[in-house]
Design a protein around this motif. Sequence first.
Motif, short mmCIF file in Angstrom:
data_model
loop_
_atom_site.label_atom_id
_atom_site.label_comp_id
_atom_site.label_asym_id
_atom_site.label_seq_id
_atom_site.Cartn_x
_atom_site.Cartn_y
_atom_site.Cartn_z
N VAL A 131 0.85 -1.19 0.00
CA VAL A 131 0.00 0.00 0.00
C VAL A 131 0.88 1.24 0.00
N GLU A 132 0.56 2.17 -0.87
CA GLU A 132 1.38 3.37 -1.06
C GLU A 132 0.47 4.60 -1.02
N GLN A 133 0.87 5.58 -0.22
CA GLN A 133 0.02 6.76 -0.05
C GLN A 133 -0.02 7.66 -1.30
N THR A 171 11.85 9.30 -1.52
CA THR A 171 13.31 9.20 -1.60
C THR A 171 13.78 8.36 -2.79
N SER A 172 13.06 7.25 -3.07
CA SER A 172 13.57 6.35 -4.11
C SER A 172 13.61 6.99 -5.49
N GLY A 173 12.76 7.97 -5.71
CA GLY A 173 12.77 8.65 -7.01
C GLY A 173 13.72 9.84 -7.03
N SER A 205 17.18 9.78 -5.84
CA SER A 205 18.56 9.45 -5.47
C SER A 205 19.54 9.85 -6.58
N ALA A 206 20.81 9.73 -6.26
CA ALA A 206 21.85 10.00 -7.26
C ALA A 206 22.09 8.76 -8.10
N ALA A 207 21.52 7.64 -7.67
CA ALA A 207 21.48 6.42 -8.47
C ALA A 207 22.85 5.84 -8.79
N LYS A 258 -3.30 5.54 1.88
CA LYS A 258 -2.46 5.95 3.00
C LYS A 258 -2.83 5.16 4.26
N VAL A 259 -1.85 4.56 4.90
CA VAL A 259 -2.12 3.84 6.14
C VAL A 259 -2.35 4.86 7.25
N GLU A 260 -3.54 4.75 7.88
CA GLU A 260 -3.91 5.71 8.93
C GLU A 260 -4.02 5.05 10.30
N GLN A 316 17.57 2.83 5.45
CA GLN A 316 18.53 2.54 4.37
C GLN A 316 19.46 3.72 4.08
N ALA A 317 19.23 4.86 4.72
CA ALA A 317 20.12 6.02 4.60
C ALA A 317 20.41 6.36 3.14
N GLY A 318 21.69 6.53 2.79
CA GLY A 318 22.05 6.87 1.41
C GLY A 318 22.42 5.65 0.59
N HIS A 319 21.87 4.47 0.97
CA HIS A 319 22.32 3.23 0.34
C HIS A 319 21.18 2.33 -0.13
N GLY A 320 19.96 2.84 -0.14
CA GLY A 320 18.81 1.98 -0.40
C GLY A 320 18.80 1.33 -1.77
N MET A 321 19.33 2.03 -2.78
CA MET A 321 19.34 1.48 -4.14
C MET A 321 20.39 0.38 -4.27
N GLU A 322 21.59 0.73 -3.84
CA GLU A 322 22.72 -0.19 -4.08
C GLU A 322 22.65 -1.43 -3.20
N THR A 323 21.84 -1.40 -2.14
CA THR A 323 21.76 -2.56 -1.25
C THR A 323 20.44 -3.32 -1.40
C1 LIG Z 1 19.81 13.04 -2.86
C2 LIG Z 1 19.87 11.57 -2.60
C3 LIG Z 1 20.85 10.80 -3.21
C4 LIG Z 1 20.89 9.42 -3.01
N1 LIG Z 1 21.81 8.68 -3.70
C5 LIG Z 1 21.82 7.35 -3.55
C6 LIG Z 1 22.71 6.56 -4.33
O1 LIG Z 1 23.44 7.07 -5.18
N2 LIG Z 1 22.72 5.20 -4.15
C7 LIG Z 1 21.88 4.60 -3.24
O2 LIG Z 1 21.93 3.38 -3.09
N3 LIG Z 1 21.02 5.33 -2.50
C8 LIG Z 1 20.96 6.68 -2.63
N4 LIG Z 1 20.09 7.42 -1.90
C9 LIG Z 1 19.31 6.75 -0.86
C10 LIG Z 1 18.11 5.98 -1.40
O3 LIG Z 1 17.41 6.79 -2.31
C11 LIG Z 1 17.23 5.59 -0.20
O4 LIG Z 1 17.99 4.80 0.71
C12 LIG Z 1 16.02 4.76 -0.62
O5 LIG Z 1 15.32 5.39 -1.65
C13 LIG Z 1 15.07 4.58 0.57
O6 LIG Z 1 13.98 3.82 0.08
P1 LIG Z 1 12.68 3.60 0.94
O7 LIG Z 1 11.82 2.68 0.18
O8 LIG Z 1 13.05 3.26 2.33
O9 LIG Z 1 12.00 5.07 1.05
P2 LIG Z 1 10.99 5.79 0.06
O10 LIG Z 1 11.41 5.71 -1.33
O11 LIG Z 1 10.76 7.16 0.62
O12 LIG Z 1 9.68 4.93 0.20
C14 LIG Z 1 8.83 4.97 1.33
C15 LIG Z 1 7.41 5.00 0.82
O13 LIG Z 1 6.51 4.85 1.90
C16 LIG Z 1 5.36 5.60 1.58
N5 LIG Z 1 4.60 5.87 2.79
C17 LIG Z 1 4.99 6.58 3.88
N6 LIG Z 1 3.99 6.66 4.79
C18 LIG Z 1 2.95 5.95 4.26
C19 LIG Z 1 1.64 5.68 4.72
N7 LIG Z 1 1.18 6.14 5.88
N8 LIG Z 1 0.82 4.93 3.94
C20 LIG Z 1 1.26 4.45 2.72
N9 LIG Z 1 2.49 4.71 2.23
C21 LIG Z 1 3.33 5.45 3.00
C22 LIG Z 1 5.93 6.87 0.97
O14 LIG Z 1 4.96 7.57 0.21
C23 LIG Z 1 7.07 6.32 0.15
O15 LIG Z 1 6.70 6.09 -1.21
C24 LIG Z 1 19.98 8.80 -2.11
C25 LIG Z 1 19.00 9.57 -1.48
C26 LIG Z 1 18.93 10.92 -1.75
C27 LIG Z 1 17.84 11.73 -1.10
#
Ligand SMILES: Cc1cc2nc3c(=O)[nH]c(=O)nc-3n(C[C@H](O)[C@H](O)[C@H](O)COP(=O)(O)OP(=O)(O)OC[C@H]3O[C@@H](n4cnc5c(N)ncnc54)[C@H](O)[C@@H]3O)c2cc1C
Length: 399
Positions: free
Chosen positions: A33-35, A43-45, A47-49, A172-174, A334-341
């Motif tokens: 489920v995605e809000q 964040t995932s859209g 990143s520096a990828a 959205k999860v409420e 996942q901090a700055g590593h979510g894509m690569e990990t």
């Molecule tokens: C500028 C920048 C550069 C980066 N560069 C890199 C890189 O080069 N390499 C790398 O590996 N990583 C990089 N990262 C880090 C990476 O992007 C993140 O670690 C990763 O995207 C985190 O993924 P996520 O799914 O946890 O978070 P998100 O992508 O934010 O996903 C969480 C989702 O949960 C949804 N959500 C939240 N609350 C609710 C709710 N109540 N109900 C339903 N849905 C909800 C949100 O809408 C969102 O879509 C970078 C990040 C940034 C900001």
Amino acid sequence: MKSADVVIIGAGIAGASMAYYLVQHGCKDVLIVEQEDTPGYHTSGRSAAVLSQLDVDEIFMKLSIMSAPFFYSPPDGFADVPLINPNGILVVGQGAPFKFLRGVARLSRRLGIASQEWSPQETVKKLPALEEDFIDGGVFITDDGALDVHALLWGFLNGAKRGGARLELNAKVEGIHTEGKRVCGVTTSVGEIASERVVNAAGAWANSMAVLAGARPLPLTPCRRHIIVTQPRDDFPIEDWPLTMDTSRHFYFKPESGGVLASPMDQEPMEPCDAHTDEMQVAKAADFLTRFTPKIAPKTITNQWAGLRTIASDHAPIVGEDPEVKGFFWCAGQAGHGMETAPALGEIAAELLLQAHTHRFPPELIAPDRFHKGGLSWPAIVARRTAFFLKWLASPTRV
Ligand SMILES: Cc1cc2nc3c(=O)[nH]c(=O)nc-3n(C[C@H](O)[C@H](O)[C@H](O)COP(=O)(O)OP(=O)(O)OC[C@H]3O[C@@H](n4cnc5c(N)ncnc54)[C@H](O)[C@@H]3O)c2cc1C
């Protein structure tokens, strides 16, 4: 009322990769489920990828080394395009920060991270945008490169959907319901879902989800980071350049759409939100390029954005069942590593949820209960991680 074996909150890379591996491991009744109205909006859209296997955080370094083979040879039918452009990563800089990174790179060769060391002259020859005066040399990490985030995210989502998983957008999860400290379902903006297993892959909102479930929030901080993209250049061939990171000035740049993508590597703590840009950070990124790479000084900024990197206080991801609320499973930090990990962490998370164990990685290093056991003094963290690193060094494997 709808129901699912597993409800995953969040269609970012964490939720998508975990859904993919749950399905691969035979758990087909998964509902993400995605809000927002599109996956990867936060964040995932943004990143520096890049895949950057060299890291000072050994846990993320191990997880990205474990993930690298997936990017080079994904399963058949995963994506129509390559997931990685293997053009390497170049680390440059001056003084102690550069010496430190060069030392880490030398040590990391024993862990399978191939790198070359270049003099300042060689570095500028390979990457003419740099200036010899500003660098003591370069370390080129050969097996890293630029990831196709769209292909990766949709590869996981489509693979999960093909196996039976469902994706519900604008949901959205409420509320998260429990009976006797055991999860039994969620309320979303579009209805109720019964489920005994709920995954918290909500990125910057992970602690908000914990509060809804009656679990203790964990020391996670969303931190904003900026990116700018400058106008395409026809005066300077930049397309094949690696991402280049200046360790002493804290900025990086790489080719993007014919122009240059750059980040001032800022890290400002924030409440979870749809992160917007701040003029000062945008100016700082442009200023870095102008001062330290004057040959590619920006004339126009064509795009800019900011995203939240959610970082745990001990700089390790948080993956595992909550110690107090049964069925509430964390996949956050996942901090700055979510894509690569994502390939490694998604599979580890799926195994931990389905089998409560994994042979791939020491689960105690990423378990949420590490914050409850009073084991979070810095000496305790350092001892735990040093033991992990020494063991890894003693028997290096590229899993
Ligand atoms: C500028 C920048 C550069 C980066 N560069 C890199 C890189 O080069 N390499 C790398 O590996 N990583 C990089 N990262 C880090 C990476 O992007 C993140 O670690 C990763 O995207 C985190 O993924 P996520 O799914 O946890 O978070 P998100 O992508 O934010 O996903 C969480 C989702 O949960 C949804 N959500 C939240 N609350 C609710 C709710 N109540 N109900 C339903 N849905 C909800 C949100 O809408 C969102 O879509 C970078 C990040 C940034 C900001």
